[in-house]
Design an enzyme around this catalytic site. Structure first.
Site, short mmCIF file in Angstrom:
data_model
loop_
_atom_site.label_atom_id
_atom_site.label_comp_id
_atom_site.label_asym_id
_atom_site.label_seq_id
_atom_site.Cartn_x
_atom_site.Cartn_y
_atom_site.Cartn_z
CG HIS A 113 -13.97 -90.98 -84.73
ND1 HIS A 113 -14.88 -91.77 -85.38
CD2 HIS A 113 -14.49 -89.72 -84.74
CE1 HIS A 113 -15.91 -91.05 -85.78
NE2 HIS A 113 -15.70 -89.79 -85.40
CG ASP B 229 -14.58 -98.21 -89.58
OD1 ASP B 229 -14.94 -98.59 -90.71
OD2 ASP B 229 -14.47 -97.01 -89.28
CG ASN B 230 -18.27 -98.60 -90.63
OD1 ASN B 230 -17.85 -97.81 -89.78
ND2 ASN B 230 -18.25 -98.32 -91.93
CE LYS C 79 -12.75 -92.02 -88.01
NZ LYS C 79 -13.74 -92.36 -89.07
CG ASP D 246 -12.86 -94.66 -91.49
OD1 ASP D 246 -13.99 -95.11 -91.26
OD2 ASP D 246 -12.48 -93.53 -91.12
CG ASP D 247 -16.92 -95.28 -93.52
OD1 ASP D 247 -16.94 -95.75 -92.38
OD2 ASP D 247 -17.47 -94.21 -93.81
CG HIS E 297 -14.71 -91.87 -93.57
ND1 HIS E 297 -15.11 -90.57 -93.84
CD2 HIS E 297 -15.48 -92.27 -92.51
CE1 HIS E 297 -16.06 -90.21 -93.00
NE2 HIS E 297 -16.31 -91.22 -92.18
CB CYS F 142 -16.16 -94.54 -87.48
SG CYS F 142 -16.64 -94.29 -89.19
NE ARG G 178 -11.21 -95.45 -85.94
CZ ARG G 178 -11.73 -95.92 -87.07
NH1 ARG G 178 -12.94 -96.42 -87.08
NH2 ARG G 178 -11.05 -95.89 -88.21
CE LYS H 129 -20.13 -94.57 -90.95
NZ LYS H 129 -19.23 -93.50 -91.44
#
Length: 548
Positions: A164, A356-357, A162, A61-62, A249, A99, A103, A402
């Site tokens: 989300h 994710d990014n 996560k 994540d991130d 993240h 994010c 997903r 991001k």
């Protein structure tokens, strides 16, 4: 089912056929043979089903493009690096820049707007106040998740981490979107040490009280439950595990023993030298071409030499905590690999790792977000972050991060490991341009799963990606002719080596990615016709996908 046992069963059927099908009458003999053939056919079908691979998809994540070792980083990630050295690495794999849209695309094989998450998802504060279907903030019923289709094909489906993808109403939660078991955060980002209130953790469909164990840490807990779900499985059917870490993240929360490995490591380097160091390693590894140049330092970050000693010391610590979060994630990925190996299932498990990014610059300050004293405070969450300069370094050698549709926002490392099915040479690096929506058709392809036209009485949008199975098999694969992006007003379209880019409230730009993935040389004024045609193609896609 064990292949040897199956062979023995097959022999018993044949022996029964010979022993029991004596010509008392021709009719009885025919019936016996038909029964025997049917049993053999059933056994063969079972053997094929049992040979289907497990699927493990792990998402960071991130995390930036260059943070892990096998993509040029200095952070210790031996487990991910080992998977890369035995598997396949992608250098031009793309996400959606944020994010929850990532997903949505990842799990459905559709561009995020078609799933209902064209922008952001719901938060604990309330549903999104947006009546447009593409922006409702939770997965709609005109898409189907990877878990739903694999579950319908006999797979066990597990998720940890996560979600989300919808918050208000349990019908939007993982268990109601195809997962047999779930442990994690419905809302997304949370405290690593003490997830609580609206950003607490959930087991299956039940919200849990804040953990009281002083040793609790979400990255470890997510892995604990993922392994528990696998170990509690009572049969030998294949499984699908989606392990969605929140690391790295914000908030900056890490274990002290992990932080200690990195404190002081960045004090004398700073983000300028770190970018140079990472680029040199990327060239050495073959992640980028020898001719690749660094993009300019992001305009939001000062030269490292301009900072005070106190600022450097605090930024060193922020980066050390961030690195520790990535390190701890890698340690846990090692636990997953170890369990699969112990169970004899690693070889026939399709395992993919990606982010994710790009690295996250929020809240867009070079000194980082949140108060310094809030770092590692279990009761503090939010954007306690490492800052714009480090985010720029995380995405070496690209521009931005991001949210943006620049390469720094949408480029992700992708590592694929599958000893039984991957036919490329160990450690192969491919520059084949691919994207998130390709993962669903790839997984369906290798598992022999049919994508439905409808699901649970709802019509489903046709899948949009292309299976990467030929590439995994070491064969030639046509490149996607067109790729499209849009998030938060930032737009992009890629056609072959050219990428047209339109940052929010700016004009269209044009870059030749074959020589300039750093997006430093805008060709728009030199090739206006190409810009016009690519912008028109993007507009057509945007209309068909309900992009605002």
């Amino acid at each position: 089912m064990n292949k040897y046992k199956l062979t023995n069963e097959g022999k018993k059927v044949k022996q029964a056929d010979r022993a029991g099908c004596q010509p008392v009458s021709s009719t009885i003999a025919v019936v016996c043979r038909l029964v025997a053939c049917s049993m053999l056919l059933l056994l063969c079908r079972t053997a094929v089903a049992d040979d289907r691979p497990n699927v493990v998809l792990i998402m960071a994540d991130d995390m930036g493009y260059s943070d892990i070792g096998c993509y040029g980083g200095e952070i210790e990630t031996p487990n991910i690096d080992a998977l890369a050295n035995r598997g396949l690495r992608f250098t031009q794999f793309y996400n959606t820049a944020r994010c929850c849209p990532t997903r949505a695309a990842f799990l459905t094989g559709l561009h995020q707007h078609m799933t209902g998450i064209g922008a952001m998802t719901e938060t604990p504060k309330g549903p999104r106040d947006d009546k447009r279907p593409a922006y409702q903030g939770f997965l709609n019923r005109n898409c189907v998740t990877m878990a739903e289709v694999l579950g319908a094909n006999g797979y066990h489906t597990y998720m940890a981490g996560k979600w989300h993808l919808g918050y208000h109403g349990k019908e939007k939660w993982p268990r109601q979107r195809g997962f047999d078991r779930f442990y994690g955060s419905i809302a997304g980002a949370t405290s690593y040490f003490k997830p609580q209130r609206g950003r607490g953790v959930t087991l299956d469909n039940e919200n849990l009280d804040p953990p009281t164990d002083p040793d609790y840490y979400t990255t470890d807990a997510f892995t604990d439950y993922a392994l528990r779900f696998i170990e509690e499985q009572k049969d030998d059917k294949p499984f699908f595990l989606y392990l969605a870490y929140t690391a790295p993240h914000w908030p900056l929360h890490a274990r002290e023993e992990d932080i200690a490995k990195y404190v002081g490591k960045y004090r004398d380097i700073g983000w300028d030298k770190l970018r140079q160091q990472r680029l040199a390693k990327q060239k050495e590894l073959g992640i980028v071409d020898e001719s690749t140049q660094l993009s300019m330092r992001d305009e939001g970050a000062r030269p490292w030499s301009d900072l005070t000693d106190k600022q450097k010391q605090q930024l060193d610590y922020r980066m050390a905590v961030y690195a520790a979060m990535v390190d701890r994630m890698d340690q846990n990925i090692g636990r997953v690999v170890a369990l699969l190996e112990e169970r004899g299932e690693l070889d026939n498990t399709l395992l993919m790792f990606l982010s994710d990014n790009g690295g996250c610059a929020e809240p867009y300050k070079d000194l980082g977000g949140g108060k310094f004293e809030d770092i590692n405070n279990p009761n503090q969450s939010g954007a306690i972050s490492y800052g714009q300069g480090w985010a720029n370094a995380s995405n070496t050698p690209f521009r931005k991060f991001k949210v943006f549709s620049h390469e720094g926002g949408i480029s992700t490392p992708l590592v694929v490991h599958w000893p039984a099915g991957l036919k490329t040479k160990a450690g192969t690096i491919t520059s084949h341009p691919s994207q998130l929506i390709d993962l669903m058709p790839t997984v369906l392809d290798v598992t022999g799963t049919q994508y439905p036209a409808s699901f649970a009485d709802h019509e489903i949008h046709p899948i949009e990606g292309n299976s990467l199975q030929p590439l995994l098999r070491g064969k030639e694969q046509p490149k996607s002719e067109w790729m499209f992006w849009e998030h938060s007003g930032h737009s992009a379209v890629r056609n072959g080596k050219y990428k047209a880019l339109k940052p929010r409230k700016e004009d269209w730009q044009l870059y030749d990615l074959s020589t300039d993935r750093g997006e430093t040389n805008n060709l728009a004024s030199e090739m206006p016709d190409r810009v016009k045609s690519m912008a028109a193609r993007w507009a057509s896609w945007a209309t068909s996908h309900q992009v605002k």
